[in-house]
Design a protein around this motif. Structure first.
Motif, PDB file in Angstrom:
ATOM      1  N   SER A 148      81.630 -21.678  34.013  1.00  0.00           N
ATOM      2  CA  SER A 148      81.272 -20.270  34.151  1.00  0.00           C
ATOM      3  C   SER A 148      80.514 -20.070  35.467  1.00  0.00           C
ATOM      4  CB  SER A 148      80.416 -19.815  32.965  1.00  0.00           C
ATOM      5  OG  SER A 148      81.122 -19.968  31.759  1.00  0.00           O
ATOM      6  N   ARG A 151      83.481 -18.783  41.348  1.00  0.00           N
ATOM      7  CA  ARG A 151      84.049 -17.643  42.052  1.00  0.00           C
ATOM      8  C   ARG A 151      85.391 -18.018  42.701  1.00  0.00           C
ATOM      9  NH1 ARG A 151      79.196 -14.429  45.258  1.00  0.00           N
ATOM     10  NH2 ARG A 151      77.869 -14.046  43.409  1.00  0.00           N
ATOM     11  N   GLN A 171      87.275  -2.689  42.686  1.00  0.00           N
ATOM     12  CA  GLN A 171      87.104  -2.578  41.235  1.00  0.00           C
ATOM     13  C   GLN A 171      88.197  -3.386  40.545  1.00  0.00           C
ATOM     14  OE1 GLN A 171      87.189   1.575  40.256  1.00  0.00           O
ATOM     15  NE2 GLN A 171      85.235   2.058  41.295  1.00  0.00           N
ATOM     16  N   PRO A 174      88.709  -3.970  33.210  1.00  0.00           N
ATOM     17  CA  PRO A 174      87.801  -4.724  32.304  1.00  0.00           C
ATOM     18  C   PRO A 174      88.495  -5.933  31.664  1.00  0.00           C
ATOM     19  CG  PRO A 174      87.676  -2.357  31.927  1.00  0.00           C
ATOM     20  CD  PRO A 174      88.851  -2.575  32.819  1.00  0.00           C
ATOM     21  N   ASN A 175      87.725  -7.060  31.683  1.00  0.00           N
ATOM     22  CA  ASN A 175      88.251  -8.301  31.088  1.00  0.00           C
ATOM     23  C   ASN A 175      87.055  -9.158  30.662  1.00  0.00           C
ATOM     24  OD1 ASN A 175      89.210 -11.327  31.397  1.00  0.00           O
ATOM     25  ND2 ASN A 175      91.076 -10.087  31.122  1.00  0.00           N
ATOM     26  N   TYR A 177      86.707 -12.341  30.442  1.00  0.00           N
ATOM     27  CA  TYR A 177      86.571 -13.622  31.124  1.00  0.00           C
ATOM     28  C   TYR A 177      86.184 -13.484  32.605  1.00  0.00           C
ATOM     29  CZ  TYR A 177      88.736 -15.746  27.031  1.00  0.00           C
ATOM     30  OH  TYR A 177      88.998 -16.172  25.756  1.00  0.00           O
ATOM     31  N   PHE A 178      86.550 -12.363  33.181  1.00  0.00           N
ATOM     32  CA  PHE A 178      86.343 -12.257  34.627  1.00  0.00           C
ATOM     33  C   PHE A 178      85.579 -10.972  34.980  1.00  0.00           C
ATOM     34  CE2 PHE A 178      89.074 -15.719  35.807  1.00  0.00           C
ATOM     35  CZ  PHE A 178      90.014 -15.783  34.808  1.00  0.00           C
ATOM     36  N   SER A 179      84.812 -11.110  36.006  1.00  0.00           N
ATOM     37  CA  SER A 179      84.147  -9.968  36.597  1.00  0.00           C
ATOM     38  C   SER A 179      84.402 -10.003  38.122  1.00  0.00           C
ATOM     39  CB  SER A 179      82.650  -9.982  36.317  1.00  0.00           C
ATOM     40  OG  SER A 179      82.045 -11.131  36.911  1.00  0.00           O
ATOM     41  N   LEU A 180      84.129  -8.908  38.775  1.00  0.00           N
ATOM     42  CA  LEU A 180      84.428  -8.807  40.214  1.00  0.00           C
ATOM     43  C   LEU A 180      83.144  -8.801  41.016  1.00  0.00           C
ATOM     44  CD1 LEU A 180      86.695  -8.464  42.343  1.00  0.00           C
ATOM     45  CD2 LEU A 180      86.321  -5.985  42.177  1.00  0.00           C
ATOM     46  N   LEU A 194      86.667 -13.127  42.284  1.00  0.00           N
ATOM     47  CA  LEU A 194      86.608 -13.145  40.806  1.00  0.00           C
ATOM     48  C   LEU A 194      85.540 -14.128  40.351  1.00  0.00           C
ATOM     49  CD1 LEU A 194      90.348 -13.073  39.610  1.00  0.00           C
ATOM     50  CD2 LEU A 194      88.609 -11.316  39.328  1.00  0.00           C
ATOM     51  N   SER A 195      84.729 -13.686  39.454  1.00  0.00           N
ATOM     52  CA  SER A 195      83.671 -14.555  38.891  1.00  0.00           C
ATOM     53  C   SER A 195      83.991 -14.835  37.419  1.00  0.00           C
ATOM     54  CB  SER A 195      82.303 -13.879  39.009  1.00  0.00           C
ATOM     55  OG  SER A 195      81.308 -14.693  38.432  1.00  0.00           O
ATOM     56  N   GLU A 197      83.241 -15.462  33.892  1.00  0.00           N
ATOM     57  CA  GLU A 197      82.110 -15.131  33.046  1.00  0.00           C
ATOM     58  C   GLU A 197      81.932 -16.162  31.913  1.00  0.00           C
ATOM     59  OE1 GLU A 197      80.934 -12.183  35.406  1.00  0.00           O
ATOM     60  OE2 GLU A 197      79.922 -12.783  33.594  1.00  0.00           O
TER      61      GLU A 197
END
Length: 818
Positions: A148, A151, A171, A174-175, A177-180, A194-195, A197
């Motif tokens: 986790s 990036r 942007q 929504p997911n 597992y991943f955030s931006l 991509l980070s 999570e």
């Protein structure tokens, strides 16, 4: 500069700098007029009132031909209002490419006098481009062992707009597992990442689908989306590592295409397929990708095309190294292009005078031009010069702007046009140069007066010429053109009478031919002089004068005229008496003649044309003296007739004749019988006339005798002594003495005095006068010409009333012209 220093902002408003101090100091402070406009303005949009900013009135716009010039003309000037208008589409991204500051340089040119002003139009960016991803679909492979917080870099979107209109934010859908995450580089560019999570579980979900959205900062904002497909793979726990985080290199712009530029290397501690590394470009502009190529296996960067410092000074790119397990890392590569002196200077003519008047003063501006060298530094510094054999020079008026001005006298008659070669040379090593040649046409002015081909003219005209004949032609030339070189001729002055001038000569205004208006007579007018003028049609007109002397030549149109011997008043001939004892060479008389002609035509010669006794007399060829050639013989007649011809030297010769009647006698009484019995010439016409005159004379004499007889009878009957009063002393002649012409002057060296008396019979009867006369005087004893008797003393007259001693000889002459 002749206008206000203004700058246009994106909203189209104009900000005026130094509003109060500018009227005093703008000629010294303002060097450029600045406008600011947004890109993509509609055609015909007003950028600003250029005429007002230059300090020109609306009338000056057309009068001084206000216009703008540039390499690519995107603007023009409204001739009515002086507004600077948009002429063509203005796309900042196309014009300035990746430069953050986009400025267009223009030159405003006005004439009368010729001047130039520098204008800078700043093109502000508008949000006319939406962000764009290189790939609509992004495929990622992520091992499930990734922890986790890991990036994963994503390809950023590109937007040709700049500043706030470029990409501002990203942007992601929504997911769980991943955030931006958005990473901001030192140059302000933003990159999405991509980070993770929470850990991935390939057994639960083998793939993930996300939508990545890129937003710019325009109003309203524009956006672009890309589909992200994530595949979950087995564990690869060591990503590749570059030897440098940033590679920087400088290369020459003359590097040949295909040359190796830079080698980037990365290592991976994994083994097998997870340690196989491939290299890719990331976050790199398309122009850079076209210029350079990257070997996926070796990491060697090569240039595909020729480099040009003048187009792009620096290339920036990102290289990604990805191993077989899907882990990757990035490094930044910066390639600086070094300038080489590979561009020759350019010469751009901005204004050129169509016509240059000869005689223009030195310093007159005939052309404006500028130089440009795309190189930088010393390679871009340019100097200009022209040849030394032309009357022009150049000097720099401002940065890279030059004026071509006159530097000497211009004479169209010597040089119709000048070809001026302008050479521009930079300061590179080795220096490069270029040249351009302009042709300057010299316009004619009336600076040359007509010039006659001769300093003076002398013509010879034979007399008796037909009226209207051409007697001479004067010619002048004028090297000027058109009306300045068109010549008209006229008579300015003459030594003839002004009123009579037009009746003698005239001149053709176009050809200069001089015509005689009348026939000239050498005997009346031998020479005259004219002053002719040649005048051009310039303004003001120039003229020249020349003298024409006309010499009237003589023709043999006058026959000789005999002056002596002259015929008597009644046309009868006179006799010359020659002593019988005259020896050879004795001067009998002299024929005197003149000729009105001159020169050879007046050269007279005398010839014996006819003689009663040939060889008895001779005539001097040039003197006209008649002399005895031999002594009088016994067989020679006492009365001789001599016909003398007088000829001139003309061709053909003209002549006149003189008839001499000569009587050989020692006294007057001896010559009288020959006088009364002489006969006329044998000419039939003359004899006929003579007989008619004799008949008429006889009738008259008979009538007079009858009248005298009647009167005598009447007087005798009356026995009146008064009737004989006419025979008294003191009454000699009723008509009075008659003096013949005196030829003692001139060319005849002898004097002949005559006395004429009436004769009733063959012998002379003289009346005795009562008053004595002096011996040195002559008396005319009758009315008839032809005899002159010198007087003796008074006693001799008394003792010998019937006989008088005669003079040397009595003469009679007649003259005939042919």
């Amino acid at each position: 500069m002749g206008g206000s220093c203004t700058q246009r902002r994106p909203a189209g408003r104009r900000q005026v700098l130094f509003p109060f101090l500018l009227p005093l100091f703008y000629p010294a402070l303002c060097e450029q007029i600045r406008y600011s406009i947004p890109e993509e303005l509609a055609k015909g949009s007003v950028v600003g009132n250029l005429a007002k900013d230059l300090g020109l009135s609306v009338l000056d716009v057309s009068a001084r031909k206000l216009r703008v010039s540039a390499e690519k003309l995107l603007f023009n000037v409204d001739a009515e209002s002086g507004d600077l208008l948009v002429k063509d589409r203005i796309d900042r991204e196309q014009i300035c490419k990746e430069r953050r500051r986009c400025e267009l340089q223009l030159e405003a040119v006005v004439e009368n006098p010729l001047n130039i002003f520098h204008i800078i139009v700043v093109v502000e960016d508008i949000n006319d481009h939406a962000p764009q991803f290189d790939k609509k679909e992004i495929h990622l492979e992520i091992f499930e062992s990734v922890s986790s917080g890991t990036r994963i870099s994503l390809d950023p979107a590109t937007d040709p707009d700049i500043n706030t209109n470029s990409v501002k934010d990203y942007q992601i859908s929504p997911n769980p597992y991943f955030s931006l995450m958005v990473r901001v580089n030192s140059d302000g560019s933003k990159y999405p990442e991509l980070s993770l999570e929470k850990p991935l579980d390939r057994e639960k979900q083998r793939s993930h689908s996300l939508i990545l959205t890129a937003l710019d900062g325009g109003g309203p904002p524009r956006s672009a989306t890309a589909q992200i497909e994530i595949s979950v793979k087995d564990t690869n726990d060591n990503p590749p590592v570059f030897s440098k985080d940033e590679y920087r290199i400088s290369i020459s712009e003359n590097l040949p295409p295909g040359s190796s530029v830079l080698l980037v290397t990365a290592t991976d501690q994994d083994e097998g397929a997870h340690a196989e590394i491939h290299y890719y470009f990331r976050s790199t502009a398309q122009s850079t990708r076209h210029m350079f190529s990257l070997d996926e296996k070796t990491g060697m960067i090569k240039n595909n095309q020729s480099l040009d410092f003048e187009d792009i000074e620096r290339y920036t790119m990102e290289v990604e190294a990805k191993d077989g397990g899907g882990l990757s890392t990035q490094c930044k590569v910066i390639i600086d292009i070094l300038d080489e002196n590979d561009n020759s200077p350019e010469i751009i003519i901005t204004s050129l005078s169509d016509e240059i008047l000869e005689g223009s003063l030195p310093g007159m501006v005939v052309a404006l031009f500028k130089t440009r060298d795309r190189d930088s530094g010393g390679n871009g510094e340019v100097t200009c010069h022209i040849g030394r054999d032309v009357p022009f020079k150049i000097y720099s008026s401002s940065n890279n702007y030059y004026k071509l001005v006159t530097d000497g006298a211009l004479d169209r008659e010597q040089t119709l046009e000048y070809s001026v070669t302008i050479t521009a040379t930079d300061r590179g090593k080795p220096p490069l140069s270029s040249s351009t040649t302009i042709t300057l046409h010299i316009t004619d002015i009336n600076d040359n007066a007509p010039v006659f081909h001769q300093a003076f003219y002398v013509v010879h005209v034979a007399e008796n010429n037909p009226p209207g004949t051409s007697i001479a032609q004067v010619s002048a030339s004028d090297p000027d053109l058109g009306p300045n070189g068109h010549i008209s001729y006229s008579i300015l002055a003459s030594d003839l009478e002004p009123r009579a001038l037009s009746s003698y000569v005239s001149v053709s205004a176009q050809s200069g031919v001089v015509f005689a208006q009348r026939a000239f007579d050498h005997e009346q007018l031998r020479a005259f002089e004219l002053t002719l003028q040649a005048r051009d049609h310039g303004s003001p007109a120039l003229s020249a004068n020349v003298s024409l002397r006309v010499l009237v030549g003589d023709r043999n149109d006058n026959a000789p005229r005999v002056l002596y011997p002259a015929p008597g008043p009644d046309g009868s001939a006179l006799f010359d008496m020659v002593p019988r004892a005259a020896q050879p060479g004795y001067l009998v008389t002299k024929v005197v003649a003149v000729d009105a002609d001159s020169g050879h035509n007046a050269w007279l010669s005398y010839h014996v044309l006819q003689a009663s006794e040939p060889g008895l007399f001779s005539v001097g060829l040039r003197t006209g003296e008649v002399r005895t050639a031999r002594a009088l013989g016994d067989r020679d007649a006492a009365r001789q007739r001599l016909l003398v011809a007088v000829r001139d030297g003309g061709q053909p010769a003209l002549s006149a004749t003189a008839t001499l009647l000569l009587v050989f006698a020692d006294s007057l009484q001896e010559a009288l019988p020959d006088l009364s019995d002489h006969s006329e010439p044998t000419d039939p016409q003359a004899e006929l006339q003579f007989y008619l005159v004799v008949a008429l004379a006889l009738i008259s004499v008979l009538f007079l005798l009858a009248v005298i007889l009647a009167v005598a009878l009447h007087l005798r009957r009356s026995s009146s002594p008064a009737a004989w009063g006419c025979f008294q002393p003191g009454v000699c002649v009723k008509s009075g003495p008659v003096v013949p012409p005196n030829y003692s002057e001139g060319t005849l060296p002898y004097s002949y005095n005559l006395c004429v008396a009436h004769t009733g019979k063959t012998e002379f009867n003289f009346l005795r006068c009562s008053d004595p006369l002096h011996s040195t005087q002559d008396i005319v004893c009758g009315d008839s010409p032809g005899a002159l008797i010198p007087l003796q003393s008074g006693n001799d007259l008394t003792s010998h009333p019937e006989t008088l001693t005669p003079v040397s000889f009595i003469f009679f002459s007649s003259v005939t012209f042919y």
